[in-house]
Design a protein around this motif. Structure first.
Motif, mmCIF file in Angstrom:
data_model
loop_
_atom_site.group_PDB
_atom_site.id
_atom_site.type_symbol
_atom_site.label_atom_id
_atom_site.label_comp_id
_atom_site.label_asym_id
_atom_site.label_seq_id
_atom_site.Cartn_x
_atom_site.Cartn_y
_atom_site.Cartn_z
ATOM 1 N N LEU A 1 0.818 -1.214 0.000
ATOM 2 C CA LEU A 1 0.000 0.000 0.000
ATOM 3 C C LEU A 1 0.850 1.261 0.000
ATOM 4 O O LEU A 1 0.412 2.313 -0.459
ATOM 5 N N GLU B 1 8.087 -0.026 -8.408
ATOM 6 C CA GLU B 1 7.687 -1.361 -8.843
ATOM 7 C C GLU B 1 8.804 -2.379 -8.641
ATOM 8 O O GLU B 1 8.562 -3.516 -8.238
ATOM 9 N N SER C 1 -2.309 -6.464 -7.365
ATOM 10 C CA SER C 1 -3.049 -5.254 -7.000
ATOM 11 C C SER C 1 -2.105 -4.072 -6.831
ATOM 12 O O SER C 1 -2.405 -2.953 -7.261
ATOM 13 N N ALA C 2 -0.941 -4.334 -6.180
ATOM 14 C CA ALA C 2 -0.004 -3.241 -5.936
ATOM 15 C C ALA C 2 0.600 -2.720 -7.237
ATOM 16 O O ALA C 2 0.771 -1.506 -7.406
ATOM 17 N N ARG D 1 -1.888 -0.599 -8.900
ATOM 18 C CA ARG D 1 -1.999 0.683 -8.201
ATOM 19 C C ARG D 1 -0.824 1.593 -8.540
ATOM 20 O O ARG D 1 -1.005 2.779 -8.839
ATOM 21 N N ILE D 2 0.398 1.036 -8.505
ATOM 22 C CA ILE D 2 1.585 1.846 -8.787
ATOM 23 C C ILE D 2 1.520 2.396 -10.200
ATOM 24 O O ILE D 2 1.807 3.586 -10.441
ATOM 25 N N MET E 1 -1.147 2.852 -12.067
ATOM 26 C CA MET E 1 -2.215 3.854 -12.181
ATOM 27 C C MET E 1 -1.778 5.171 -11.541
ATOM 28 O O MET E 1 -2.033 6.252 -12.093
ATOM 29 N N GLU E 2 -1.102 5.086 -10.377
ATOM 30 C CA GLU E 2 -0.624 6.312 -9.736
ATOM 31 C C GLU E 2 0.439 6.990 -10.592
ATOM 32 O O GLU E 2 0.459 8.218 -10.699
#
Length: 814
Positions: free
Chosen positions: A262, A267, A359-360, A363-364, A366-367
């Motif tokens: 989170l 990456e 998932s991470a 997320r990374i 997308m961020e």
């Protein structure tokens, strides 16, 4: 005789004593094994009378299963030695079917010349029964007990704990401690501690099992210490505990990985954490993470289990799982472990790790994409204003050698608006992309090229020697943009460039960029294709400008603005409307009108506040206008029908000009709409509000502006486009003209062009004709002379305002 009598008396006394003893006694001839004599206590113990027992073979009285054992014992030579005693437990069968457990002891005597066994019988049936019950308990539970003497010999052991330490060979006592314990150093050390008088307890492994061992010191003969021990088989408990600890460790590892996942933004570091978690918990031979360049490669690795052992039911030695969405995974994780194979729990743990990683990673990414979008212009891909300022701040914070400084070029395209107006926004976008590409190619590797907004770009130069270096970069920019660009046709643009160099007074990123911006405007005023450096003259302009911004902000906060009303006349000369405008008296006493306030308010971020103040003042004016309108010079009411009035003079109007920022605020529009939906009931003959909309806003975002115009018109608020230039006229088409638009207003620049001759007159005439065909009323502002007023009326303008109509007043002119 006397001698014989005495012997007889002794024999009779012996017989009496033999029967009176409470201990069972028997005399058995050795030659034939038959009972010769038995006392009363023995008869009671065996459960038969003396007459029945005497002469009976001893084998007929005992448990048949014990006969061979006793025959072997009685046949030993040691029993035939005179007077030697022996001890043996014998099981007598009673006539009622019960068994009497008897401890037999005694020796060999001679009676009347016969060699006989004189045997003492002691009833131990209750003891044996208790022992059997205890043995049953021990045999029914995974517990073993044992006793070690002071020399470490196992003198007694019992129980069912399989292969437990110190209880291995239980067939007989007398084996040694090392023989019992084998290679169990932990237990040996426990025994030594118990021998020293300590109570010890521990859980120890032995082979593939686990045992709970309790040892206690026991006081023995002559003060010597023996050791008593209790061993419980706790293999299942320890295995369950180990599995629980393993699950807990894995759950903790997953929780930690999820927490890091989170927070982490790199990456590569995420992959390292995932591999570390798998290495710690799965104990794999090899773990690899392979990126998936395309979905085909990903689908090739969708096997959750592969590489199984050939033997039936063997665990997988290789597991491969995709990371991310099944359709388009970002990577494949492969885990290999040869022996033992991967268990179901291992596979489940790997799947959980992969799910967290997937998932991470998403997320990374997308961020990162959102961060890229927030820092880059979507059209050109160049860094945007936020990124430019951030880079500039870091450059200024790093500092430069004494002879090197940070410089900025502020670039504004010359002629871009004409391309946008004539060829459309799509062509304008293509032109901006071409310009961005040329700017990228001419910069140094350390320079940063970005797009600020619209047709404005910036180049940040680290480590420049002075203004001459920046001018050289500016000249290259002008030269690079000179060649025409082929869109639907060849078009040419130039550049006006302002340059500023960090130094005293320009140490802040915003200040440095603003300085270059002001220098760019100075370049534009000198003509296209110029490069101007920020200097003391511009600095003074900036100081004055900043002072004005500060003073205006204070004036707005203190409520020091003044609402004035500019009269608006119809073609007949009747004042039928007024424009409410904000005015501000500066501390020096100079009165500034809206045209001078607006740019300062925009820079100060006060446009929305002034719009709110203006709307509130206009609504208060409408609310208070309850008296009938005055009469005009012809004796008619000012709002009486007039053929020259575009609306027939049905009502008075109060105009307000809302800025781009204010019109974009839905709350401000809702306030106006809500008031006028209700005011028709309260003041049916009161002034109606008219809203002037900046043409620049309509040109940039005509769809949203058209929506706002429609909302206002539906509430009875007339809207007009306030034209400050000719561009929007050419941009109007049948597809984008707003429904509900009431008219247009020409700027003072248009009206002043009337003095230049026929060209200016022709332009106004064309605009009026164009508006007339669209049923739009035309108003003209800046009508300052009677000649101009006569001309705009002759050209068909419906309304006029300016010095020729009347000066601004503190109250509405009706």
């Amino acid at each position: 005789m006397s001698s014989g009598g005495d012997e007889h008396d002794r024999e009779m006394g012996f017989v009496d004593l033999f029967h009176q003893l409470e201990v069972g006694l028997t005399v058995t001839r050795i030659s034939d094994g038959r009972l010769r004599r038995v006392n009363t206590a023995a008869c009671a113990l065996i459960g038969r009378g003396e007459s029945e027992l005497v002469g009976l073979d001893w084998r007929e009285m005992i448990d048949p299963t014990q006969v061979d054992e006793l025959n072997a014992a009685f046949s030993q030579q040691s029993w035939r030695r005179v007077g030697e005693a022996g001890r043996r437990v014998i099981r007598f069968l009673r006539p009622d079917g019960t068994v009497a457990h008897v401890l037999a002891s005694g020796g060999i005597v001679t009676i009347d010349g016969d060699r006989c066994f004189l045997t003492q019988l002691q009833d131990i049936t209750e003891f044996v029964s208790t022992h059997q019950q205890l043995q049953l308990v021990l045999d029914s539970t995974p517990v073993s007990v044992f006793l070690l003497d002071h020399e470490g010999q196992v003198v007694a052991s019992a129980g069912t704990a399989r292969e437990s330490p110190a209880t291995g060979p239980r067939d007989s006592a007398g084996y040694g401690l090392h023989e019992a314990l084998g290679d169990e150093p932990a237990v040996l050390e426990m025994v030594r501690s118990a021998m020293r008088g300590q109570r010890v307890h521990s859980v120890v492994p032995s082979g593939r099992c686990w045992y709970d061992v309790h040892l206690v010191p026991v006081s023995g003969a002559a003060g010597r210490t023996a050791v008593g021990g209790v061993v419980s088989d706790v293999t299942e408990r320890e295995r369950a505990t180990a599995e629980l600890l393993d699950r807990t460790a894995r759950q903790t590892a997953l929780a930690n990985l999820a927490q890091y996942a989170l927070e982490i933004g790199d990456e590569r570091a995420l992959w390292d954490l995932g591999i570390s978690a798998l290495t710690d918990q799965v104990n794999a031979d090899r773990i690899t993470v392979e990126p998936c360049p395309d979905s085909a490669a990903a689908r090739a690795g969708l096997d959750a289990e592969a590489g199984r052992d050939e033997s039936a039911g063997a665990a997988p030695t290789l597991v491969r799982m995709p990371v991310g969405h099944m359709g388009e995974p970002v990577a494949t994780v492969t885990v290999r472990r040869a022996a033992p194979g991967l268990t179901g729990d291992d596979v489940a743990f790997i799947r959980s790790v992969v799910a967290i990683l997937g998932s991470a990673v998403l997320r990374i990414r997308m961020e990162n994409a959102a961060r890229f979008r927030s820092l880059h212009d979507p059209l050109t891909g160049l860094p945007n204003r936020v990124a430019i300022l951030d880079h500039l701040r870091r450059s200024l914070a790093r500092g430069q050698p004494d002879t090197r400084r940070t410089g900025v070029l502020y670039i504004d395209l010359d002629g871009f608006k004409a391309v946008n107006d004539t060829l459309g926004h799509h062509a304008g976008d293509e032109l901006l992309q071409e310009v961005a590409g040329r700017l990228r190619q001419l910069g140094r590797p350390t320079d940063l090229v970005g797009r600020l907004a619209g047709d404005e770009f910036a180049v940040l130069c680290d480590g420049v020697g002075g203004l001459d270096d920046l001018r050289a970069v500016g000249e290259r920019v002008i030269h690079a943009l000179a060649p025409p660009v082929r869109l639907r046709r060849l078009v040419s643009v130039g550049a006006s460039i302002g340059i500023a160099l960090a130094g005293p007074g320009l140490t802040d990123a915003e200040q440095l960029l603003d300085a270059s911006d002001l220098a760019m405007y100075a370049a534009k005023r000198r003509g296209p294709g110029r490069c101007v450096a920020y200097d003391d003259t511009i600095r003074e302009t900036v100081a004055t400008h900043l002072a004005g911004v500060t003073e205006l902000r204070q004036a707005v906060a203190a409520g020091q603005l003044t609402l004035l009303f500019r009269p608006i006349a119809s073609g007949s000369g009747a004042v039928v409307a007024a424009e409410a405008v904000p005015c501000w008296t500066q501390p020096c006493g100079r009165l500034l009108g809206p045209e001078e306030i607006e740019p300062v308010a925009f820079e100060a971020g006060l446009s929305g506040d002034i719009d709110q103040w203006l709307v509130d003042g206009a609504l208060r004016t409408v609310e208070s206008a309850t008296t009938p309108p005055p009469l005009d010079g012809a004796g008619r009411k000012a709002d009486a029908p007039d053929a020259d009035h575009p609306d027939g003079g049905a009502s008075r109007q109060l105009w307000i000009r809302i800025s781009e920022r204010g019109l974009g605020e839905s709350a401000l529009r809702e306030k106006i709409i809500t008031y006028f939906l209700d005011s028709g009931t309260r003041h049916p003959r009161g002034p109606r509000l008219g809203v002037l909309i900046p043409d620049a806003m309509w040109q940039l975002d005509y769809r949203n502006v058209n929506t706002a115009i429609g909302e206002l018109a539906a509430a009875g608020v007339e809207t007009r486009l306030d034209f400050t230039e000719l561009g929007p006229i050419r941009a109007i088409t049948k597809d984008n003209i707003p429904a509900g638009l009431g008219g247009i207003r020409l700027s003072d620049r248009h009206i002043h062009n009337l003095d230049d001759g026929d060209v200016g007159i022709a332009i106004i005439a064309g605009i009026v004709r164009f508006a007339d065909l669209l049923h739009l009323a035309v108003a003209a502002q800046g009508v300052d002379t009677p000649a101009q007023l006569a001309r705009v009326r002759a050209l068909g303008c419906d309304l006029a305002q300016g010095a020729a109509v009347g000066p601004p007043t503190l109250t509405p002119p009706w």
